[in-house]
Design a protein around this motif. Structure first.
Motif, PDB file in Angstrom:
ATOM      1  N   GLU A   1       0.835  -1.198   0.000  1.00 18.18           N
ATOM      2  CA  GLU A   1       0.000   0.000   0.000  1.00 18.18           C
ATOM      3  C   GLU A   1       0.879   1.261   0.000  1.00 18.18           C
ATOM      4  O   GLU A   1       2.071   1.204   0.305  1.00 18.18           O
ATOM      5  N   VAL A   2       0.252   2.376  -0.317  1.00 17.67           N
ATOM      6  CA  VAL A   2       0.948   3.659  -0.290  1.00 17.67           C
ATOM      7  C   VAL A   2       1.507   3.904   1.120  1.00 17.67           C
ATOM      8  O   VAL A   2       0.803   3.737   2.118  1.00 17.67           O
ATOM      9  N   ASN A   3       2.776   4.260   1.196  1.00 20.81           N
ATOM     10  CA  ASN A   3       3.502   4.584   2.436  1.00 20.81           C
ATOM     11  C   ASN A   3       3.867   3.359   3.275  1.00 20.81           C
ATOM     12  O   ASN A   3       4.393   3.524   4.387  1.00 20.81           O
ATOM     13  N   SER A   4       3.582   2.146   2.806  1.00 19.69           N
ATOM     14  CA  SER A   4       4.084   0.974   3.529  1.00 19.69           C
ATOM     15  C   SER A   4       5.609   0.926   3.366  1.00 19.69           C
ATOM     16  O   SER A   4       6.171   1.448   2.399  1.00 19.69           O
ATOM     17  N   VAL A   5       6.279   0.300   4.322  1.00 19.86           N
ATOM     18  CA  VAL A   5       7.739   0.374   4.404  1.00 19.86           C
ATOM     19  C   VAL A   5       8.365  -0.976   4.085  1.00 19.86           C
ATOM     20  O   VAL A   5       7.974  -2.004   4.651  1.00 19.86           O
ATOM     21  N   THR A   6       9.322  -0.974   3.197  1.00 21.32           N
ATOM     22  CA  THR A   6      10.131  -2.168   2.951  1.00 21.32           C
ATOM     23  C   THR A   6      11.593  -1.837   3.225  1.00 21.32           C
ATOM     24  O   THR A   6      12.040  -0.702   3.025  1.00 21.32           O
ATOM     25  N   LYS A   7      12.317  -2.829   3.691  1.00 16.50           N
ATOM     26  CA  LYS A   7      13.730  -2.646   4.011  1.00 16.50           C
ATOM     27  C   LYS A   7      14.529  -3.846   3.519  1.00 16.50           C
ATOM     28  O   LYS A   7      13.970  -4.917   3.245  1.00 16.50           O
ATOM     29  N   ASP A   8      15.831  -3.659   3.425  1.00 16.83           N
ATOM     30  CA  ASP A   8      16.742  -4.738   3.057  1.00 16.83           C
ATOM     31  C   ASP A   8      17.072  -5.532   4.311  1.00 16.83           C
ATOM     32  O   ASP A   8      17.575  -4.971   5.295  1.00 16.83           O
ATOM     33  N   LEU A   9      16.808  -6.833   4.281  1.00 19.22           N
ATOM     34  CA  LEU A   9      16.988  -7.662   5.478  1.00 19.22           C
ATOM     35  C   LEU A   9      18.425  -7.646   5.993  1.00 19.22           C
ATOM     36  O   LEU A   9      18.647  -7.810   7.204  1.00 19.22           O
ATOM     37  N   LYS A  10      19.395  -7.454   5.119  1.00 19.92           N
ATOM     38  CA  LYS A  10      20.786  -7.479   5.597  1.00 19.92           C
ATOM     39  C   LYS A  10      21.116  -6.275   6.464  1.00 19.92           C
ATOM     40  O   LYS A  10      22.122  -6.280   7.193  1.00 19.92           O
ATOM     41  N   ASP A  11      20.255  -5.236   6.414  1.00 28.65           N
ATOM     42  CA  ASP A  11      20.487  -4.035   7.230  1.00 28.65           C
ATOM     43  C   ASP A  11      19.690  -4.054   8.536  1.00 28.65           C
ATOM     44  O   ASP A  11      19.764  -3.104   9.318  1.00 28.65           O
ATOM     45  N   VAL A  12      18.935  -5.121   8.760  1.00 28.63           N
ATOM     46  CA  VAL A  12      17.992  -5.161   9.876  1.00 28.63           C
ATOM     47  C   VAL A  12      18.440  -6.170  10.925  1.00 28.63           C
ATOM     48  O   VAL A  12      18.848  -7.282  10.599  1.00 28.63           O
ATOM     49  N   LYS A  13      18.342  -5.768  12.191  1.00 31.90           N
ATOM     50  CA  LYS A  13      18.655  -6.676  13.294  1.00 31.90           C
ATOM     51  C   LYS A  13      17.405  -7.212  13.976  1.00 31.90           C
ATOM     52  O   LYS A  13      17.443  -8.284  14.594  1.00 31.90           O
ATOM     53  N   ILE A  14      16.312  -6.445  13.917  1.00 29.19           N
ATOM     54  CA  ILE A  14      15.068  -6.844  14.581  1.00 29.19           C
ATOM     55  C   ILE A  14      13.906  -6.739  13.597  1.00 29.19           C
ATOM     56  O   ILE A  14      13.728  -5.706  12.943  1.00 29.19           O
ATOM     57  N   ARG A  15      13.132  -7.817  13.526  1.00 29.80           N
ATOM     58  CA  ARG A  15      11.908  -7.811  12.719  1.00 29.80           C
ATOM     59  C   ARG A  15      10.716  -7.875  13.664  1.00 29.80           C
ATOM     60  O   ARG A  15      10.623  -8.769  14.515  1.00 29.80           O
ATOM     61  N   PHE A  16       9.824  -6.927  13.499  1.00 31.07           N
ATOM     62  CA  PHE A  16       8.672  -6.798  14.397  1.00 31.07           C
ATOM     63  C   PHE A  16       7.399  -6.922  13.562  1.00 31.07           C
ATOM     64  O   PHE A  16       7.161  -6.123  12.662  1.00 31.07           O
ATOM     65  N   ALA A  17       6.585  -7.929  13.854  1.00 27.98           N
ATOM     66  CA  ALA A  17       5.284  -8.095  13.207  1.00 27.98           C
ATOM     67  C   ALA A  17       4.220  -7.507  14.122  1.00 27.98           C
ATOM     68  O   ALA A  17       4.027  -7.989  15.241  1.00 27.98           O
ATOM     69  N   PHE A  18       3.545  -6.475  13.649  1.00 27.29           N
ATOM     70  CA  PHE A  18       2.563  -5.764  14.477  1.00 27.29           C
ATOM     71  C   PHE A  18       1.164  -6.198  14.046  1.00 27.29           C
ATOM     72  O   PHE A  18       0.769  -5.998  12.896  1.00 27.29           O
TER      73      PHE A  18
END
Length: 633
Positions: A25-42
């Motif tokens: 959707e518009v304004n949803s956020v995606t990131k590169d997993l190699k740059d992430v230490k914590i994944r939070f499912a809300f």
């Protein structure tokens, strides 16, 4: 479109509203997993359209994703058709942004807004392949399951299912929790030791670290920590400076129409009024406002980044926002040229201002909604509503002068010490308001229209951290008897044809009351009812009251123990381990004052010593109209 979808085209096209499950959707956020230490499912444990309307998730979603090392994604309860398809095809529940299984995340967070969503929590855990209870999640294989929101102010009926409850407003200490998590994972710390360390972060309640003991009569004897050094009570955490708190400038815009399909501008938190039945009015004390300058900047950004055609001012009582005239003047200029409508919900009829409303030229004249709550002045004093019948008539008069001819009134049936005279007063008030319309609006100015009044009654549910937490609750058959009397009272009025009446589901209110004041014994009942098919209990077409009652009987649980008895002044409640910022002694004092049908002053006029002054902010620190009584906090 997301290139990686968890569901095939065939499955998506076979279900109702596939847009619920595709993300992007518009304004949803995606990131590169190699740059992430914590994944939070809300997760909002209800259908997508409801969850997408929740401001709290939008705030924390934006804040978490502002951290470089955290990627927050969204999860909602699959609707009943998709629930069946996922089970039949063994498809694990996934987060919308990445379409990855929820089980792979570090945290699974739930916002807990309504007690009848509890079985949906288990649905989410079940479809994710995550064990139901914290006791079964002994290592780092599974996400940390954390809950927040108003239902966490009595989390005991669902305590077994959660690792952590965050008590309070989430902007302050999630960063500390994330830092601790990263450190513990790096150090090889066990999951249990992480939870023990987390208990020292303000606002964090770890139910597995506390032991509950019961008396022979079923009431609680004690709730004590089992680990030395962790808090004996958990104090609510609040934001003390709303102007500098995080607020999303780019909220996610759904593909399909959500329940609240508009920009939400939060003008303040808390309430000054002190209605004795209202949990939110106690939980979110003290009242704290944003400056109109900050709100103006936020409005401009939100309009630019969403494309919405309506902006709504959000609070528990918008007409109590002190800078409302200045804010409206700005919004009228900003929104007028863009053809954006302004919505002012949460208006109190005793300070309804035709001057304010007349400024909002584009506001829809469909209807105005006011909460009168009770049919007689005596009962309004019992509940400390602070509204007189004169206020109701004057507010209606102002509305009719302003061009409105449709008025909705909310009442509540089953208040403590309610009488038949109080119930009859509902019809009498509606009749007086209808008569006021004909007195106010000349026939030649009615344009062929007439007044339309809708009276809606919910059923009183005593909630934790309110003065009525000691009160008994009616049984469903008693509620329905009261609704029948209300309907008969309306039918007896001269203007009955101008008055529509509807009421809430009595059985659902009863179950809400059980969960609202329940203890840990209810965890097994919720799990058993889920296993027997209970899900989406908040939706009338799926609510299985008979299954719930059968389940209570099977497990030897008396639901009436939680709802039908008056508590003694010294009873220990399941939620007494928590401190919501309002003292139990204040609530007890208000409980006894209500029995005398006496009102208490609102916070702007006089401090009643509720305890919220401990936070040192907001209305607590402002000069009062009347002499400050100076109760000890």
């Amino acid at each position: 479109m997301n290139e990686k979808l968890a569901l095939s085209d065939d499955i998506l096209l076979s279900c109702e509203k596939p847009e619920r499950y595709i993300g992007n959707e518009v304004n949803s956020v995606t990131k590169d997993l190699k740059d992430v230490k914590i994944r939070f499912a809300f997760c909002f444990p209800d259908v997508y359209e409801i969850g997408m309307s929740h401001l709290g998730i939008q705030i924390l979603y934006g804040m978490f994703n502002s951290y470089d090392d955290v990627w927050c994604e969204r999860v909602y309860s699959p609707w009943t058709d998709m629930n069946q398809v996922m089970r039949e095809n063994k498809i694990p529940l996934f987060a919308l942004e990445s379409q990855d299984p929820v089980k792979e995340f570090d945290f699974l967070g739930f916002t807990l807004q309504y007690e009848l969503c509890y079985t949906n929590i288990l649905q989410v855990l079940d479809l994710s392949g995550i064990p139901f209870t914290s006791a079964e999640r002994t290592d780092w294989t599974y996400p940390i399951v954390i809950g927040g929101g108003p239902c966490t102010y009595n989390p005991e009926p669902i305590a077994d299912f959660f690792d952590i409850f965050y008590i309070g407003e989430g902007e302050n200490h999630y960063r500390a929790l994330f830092d601790l998590y990263e450190q513990c994972k790096a150090d090889g710390t066990s999951r249990r030791d992480f939870l023990i360390k987390a208990a020292s972060i303000p606002g964090m309640y770890i139910p597995s670290l506390y032991e509950v003991k019961y008396k022979e009569d079923g009431t609680i004897e004690s709730m004590l920590p089992t680990i030395e050094g962790i808090p004996s009570h958990i104090t609510k955490d609040i934001v003390t400076d709303l102007d500098h708190a995080f607020y999303p400038s780019k909220p996610v815009v759904p593909f399909i129409k959500a329940t609240q399909d508009r920009i939400v501008l939060e003008v303040m938190r808390g309430c000054i009024r002190g209605c004795r039945f209202c949990q939110a009015g106690q939980l979110y004390r003290p009242k704290r406002e944003k400056s109109h300058e900050v709100l103006e900047k936020q409005a401009v950004e939100l309009l630019k980044n969403t494309g919405y055609e309506e902006i709504s001012l959000s609070s528990l009582s918008t007409s109590d926002y002190e800078q409302l005239p200045q804010l409206l003047d700005f919004l009228l200029k900003e929104c007028g040229s863009k053809h954006v409508n302004i919505s002012l919900p949460s208006l109190r009829i005793d300070n309804f201002s035709l001057d304010v409303m007349s400024k909002v030229q584009d506001i829809k004249k469909s209807s105005l909604t006011f909460a009168a709550e009770a049919g007689s002045q005596r009962l309004r004093d019992v509940i400390n509503k602070g509204v007189t019948e004169e206020d109701i008539i004057r507010g209606s008069h102002e509305a009719f002068l302003g061009g409105w001819n449709k008025v909705k009134f909310y009442f509540m049936l089953g208040h403590p010490w309610e009488t038949d005279e109080d119930i009859a007063g509902i019809g009498e008030i509606c009749n007086r308001v209808a008569a006021e319309y004909f007195d106010t609006v000349p026939k030649e100015k009615r344009n062929g229209q007439s007044v339309e009044i809708t009276a809606s009654t919910s059923f009183f549910v005593p909630k934790p951290f309110t003065p009525f937490q000691w009160a008994p609750m009616c049984r469903p058959e008693e509620f329905l008897e009261k609704a029948a009397k209300t309907k008969a009272g309306i039918r007896s009025q001269v203007n009955q044809k101008r008055i529509k009446y509807n009421w809430h589901e009595a059985n659902a209110s009863m179950l809400e009351g059980v969960f609202a004041r329940g203890d840990r014994k209810l965890c097994k009942a919720i799990l058993r009812a889920y296993e027997k098919g209970c899900i989406y209990d908040a939706w009338g077409e799926y609510f299985k009251y008979d299954v719930w009652m059968e389940t209570f009987e099977e497990l030897g649980i008396d639901p009436w123990f939680y709802v039908s008895r008056t508590r003694t002044d010294d009873e220990i409640f399941p939620w007494d381990i928590l401190d919501c910022g309002v003292t139990k002694s204040f609530l007890l004092r208000e409980w006894h004052t209500s029995q005398q049908a006496k009102i208490s002053k609102n916070c702007a006029n006089q401090c009643m010593g509720c305890g919220a002054r401990q936070y040192g902010v907001g209305v607590c620190m402002e000069p009062k109209t009347d002499k400050d009584v100076g109760y000890a906090v």
